[in-house]
Motif scaffolding. Structure first.
Motif, PDB file in Angstrom:
ATOM      1  N   THR A  88      40.641   5.498  -0.462  1.00 30.54           N
ATOM      2  CA  THR A  88      39.396   5.847  -1.131  1.00 30.54           C
ATOM      3  C   THR A  88      38.245   5.572  -0.182  1.00 30.54           C
ATOM      4  OG1 THR A  88      38.117   5.586  -3.177  1.00 30.54           O
ATOM      5  CG2 THR A  88      38.993   3.577  -2.176  1.00 30.54           C
ATOM      6  N   THR A  89      37.066   6.007  -0.559  1.00 36.42           N
ATOM      7  CA  THR A  89      35.848   5.724   0.199  1.00 36.42           C
ATOM      8  C   THR A  89      34.680   5.990  -0.741  1.00 36.42           C
ATOM      9  OG1 THR A  89      34.629   6.174   2.245  1.00 36.42           O
ATOM     10  CG2 THR A  89      35.645   8.071   1.150  1.00 36.42           C
ATOM     11  N   HIS A 115      46.632  10.272   0.062  1.00 38.96           N
ATOM     12  CA  HIS A 115      46.570  10.262  -1.397  1.00 38.96           C
ATOM     13  C   HIS A 115      45.202   9.729  -1.807  1.00 38.96           C
ATOM     14  CE1 HIS A 115      50.845  11.007  -1.129  1.00 38.96           C
ATOM     15  NE2 HIS A 115      51.019   9.870  -0.469  1.00 38.96           N
ATOM     16  N   ILE A 116      44.243  10.630  -2.018  1.00 39.58           N
ATOM     17  CA  ILE A 116      42.881  10.236  -2.342  1.00 39.58           C
ATOM     18  C   ILE A 116      42.785   9.827  -3.810  1.00 39.58           C
ATOM     19  CG2 ILE A 116      40.498  11.026  -2.547  1.00 39.58           C
ATOM     20  CD1 ILE A 116      41.277  10.698   0.300  1.00 39.58           C
ATOM     21  N   ASP A 117      42.222   8.658  -4.040  1.00 41.47           N
ATOM     22  CA  ASP A 117      41.941   8.206  -5.400  1.00 41.47           C
ATOM     23  C   ASP A 117      40.471   7.832  -5.458  1.00 41.47           C
ATOM     24  OD1 ASP A 117      41.742   7.093  -7.895  1.00 41.47           O
ATOM     25  OD2 ASP A 117      43.665   6.045  -7.787  1.00 41.47           O
ATOM     26  N   GLY A 118      39.644   8.809  -5.860  1.00 42.56           N
ATOM     27  CA  GLY A 118      38.206   8.633  -5.790  1.00 42.56           C
ATOM     28  C   GLY A 118      37.625   7.664  -6.791  1.00 42.56           C
ATOM     29  N   LEU A 163      37.010  12.637   3.875  1.00 39.25           N
ATOM     30  CA  LEU A 163      38.168  11.789   4.161  1.00 39.25           C
ATOM     31  C   LEU A 163      39.469  12.552   3.956  1.00 39.25           C
ATOM     32  CD1 LEU A 163      39.313   8.967   4.825  1.00 39.25           C
ATOM     33  CD2 LEU A 163      39.226   8.468   2.374  1.00 39.25           C
ATOM     34  N   ALA A 164      39.522  13.353   2.896  1.00 39.21           N
ATOM     35  CA  ALA A 164      40.749  14.095   2.590  1.00 39.21           C
ATOM     36  C   ALA A 164      41.140  15.039   3.716  1.00 39.21           C
ATOM     37  CB  ALA A 164      40.577  14.878   1.289  1.00 39.21           C
ATOM     38  N   LEU A 220      34.506  11.551  -0.104  1.00 43.88           N
ATOM     39  CA  LEU A 220      35.913  11.743  -0.441  1.00 43.88           C
ATOM     40  C   LEU A 220      36.487  13.026   0.149  1.00 43.88           C
ATOM     41  CD1 LEU A 220      35.812  10.591  -4.163  1.00 43.88           C
ATOM     42  CD2 LEU A 220      36.958   9.420  -2.268  1.00 43.88           C
ATOM     43  N   GLN A 221      35.733  14.113   0.058  1.00 45.87           N
ATOM     44  CA  GLN A 221      36.236  15.384   0.576  1.00 45.87           C
ATOM     45  C   GLN A 221      36.406  15.334   2.087  1.00 45.87           C
ATOM     46  OE1 GLN A 221      33.906  18.751  -0.648  1.00 45.87           O
ATOM     47  NE2 GLN A 221      35.333  20.247   0.167  1.00 45.87           N
TER      48      GLN A 221
END
Length: 347
Positions: free
Chosen positions: A148-149, A165-168, A157-158, A154-155
């Motif tokens: 996460t960030t 596995h992004i968990d915003g 980082l993805a 987030l986009q």
């Protein structure tokens, strides 16, 4: 990779543990709170132990790309006691990479990226605060991991890691219950670095110490909710969904009406199945979920301004019954409408 020792809440056993070094790497225009927030948590743990007659557990080091003064984003200057080249890190070390305005340059700094890659397999833990996750991602250290960030990054980082596995909505990805996942971890926006540090203290020194530190700093041991409650819910603009532009502008003015798929399709002059497909293609969600998020955002605005009771907000925003509003708030923000109003309501 080295793994952290299991949590130990026994004071005598904790006293027998060797000390642990925490290194926070600063760079020009890093955010001061990303650095001082977590480091104060560790310093407070040392203070609490001192009052218990125990030696300090954490040895804190401020490092810079080079040794000497570093000007942070708020204009504050800190003195880095070590440059990256002078650091000699033992296994019992946690390294933290902060975020901030300077991340635009820091994430492309080859020396920092290579240093992070080099120390990752040597230290006990390597983590980031806020947009510092971009440094870890560009170093190839977040591939295949949960991360996460800050919600606005987030986009970006993805797009920097493979199979990430992004968990915003998580405040951080450190999980003491799963040792195999806690060598490299990330945290969300700014103050979530403090939440992360509290979790690290709990893993190192036990829950009683984490509670004592949180009490001293007047904060939650585990903050209710995630970072979605602090960010705009609707990131998509009508320019990103040209075929839906008029419909998206119309929806907020009709929140109290029936906004089922048939009604939305009639307004958009599209068959229901086509409308659902266009929503998925252009916004990545279904019409029903989009409407729910717009309704939640409207409720957030009303509750934060304390313009109406929860029952009235539920009716005005199209939820009908307060219980429906409560369920949507828990699903979207992980807090109840009442808790949100008490925490963020004006007045």
């Amino acid at each position: 990779m080295p793994s952290a020792q299991p949590p130990n809440s026994n004071a005598a056993a904790c006293a027998a543990q060797p000390g642990h070094r925490v290194v926070c790497v600063a760079y020009p225009r890093a955010m001061s709170l990303d650095i001082t927030g977590p480091m104060q948590v560790f310093a407070t743990a040392n203070d609490v132990r001192g009052r218990q007659g125990l030696p300090g557990f954490y040895q804190l080091t401020f490092a810079g790309l080079e040794k000497g003064k570093v000007t942070l984003s708020c204009g504050l200057q800190m003195v880095a006691s070590h440059g990256l080249r002078q650091l000699r890190l033992a296994a019992n070390t946690t390294v933290l990479i902060p975020g901030g305005d300077g991340i635009e340059d820091a994430q492309h700094n080859a020396a920092l990226r290579q240093w992070v890659q080099r120390v990752a397999p040597k230290v006990q833990r390597l983590g980031s605060v806020c947009s510092g996750a971009l440094v870890l991602a560009r170093a190839g250290l977040l591939d295949g991991l949960p991360a996460t960030t800050h919600w606005c990054r987030l986009q970006e980082l993805a797009g920097l890691a493979r199979d990430i596995h992004i968990d915003g909505d998580r405040l951080h990805t450190y999980d003491a219950a799963h040792p195999q996942q806690r060598h490299i971890f990330t945290s969300a926006g700014v103050t979530s670095g403090i939440d992360l540090a509290i979790s690290l203290v709990e893993a190192d020194l036990g829950r009683a110490m984490a509670l004592a530190v949180a009490r001293q700093l007047v904060m939650f041991v585990r903050r209710p909710g995630g970072q979605a409650q602090f960010s705009p819910l609707l990131a998509a603009e009508t320019t990103q969904a040209p075929r839906l532009a008029r419909l998206l502008e119309w929806i907020p003015s009709r929140l109290g009406d029936d906004l089922g798929i048939e009604q939305l399709a009639a307004q958009a002059c599209l068959p229901p199945r086509t409308l659902a497909r266009v929503f998925q293609q252009e916004l990545g969600t279904s019409p029903g979920r989009y409407v729910e998020r717009v309704r939640v955002e409207a409720a957030v605005t009303l509750l934060s301004q304390r313009q109406a009771s929860i029952a009235t907000v539920a009716r005005l925003c199209g939820f009908g019954h307060p219980e429906n509003l409560r369920r949507s708030f828990h699903k979207t923000l992980a807090v109840s409408p009442q808790a949100f109003a008490e925490r963020f309501g004006a007045g």
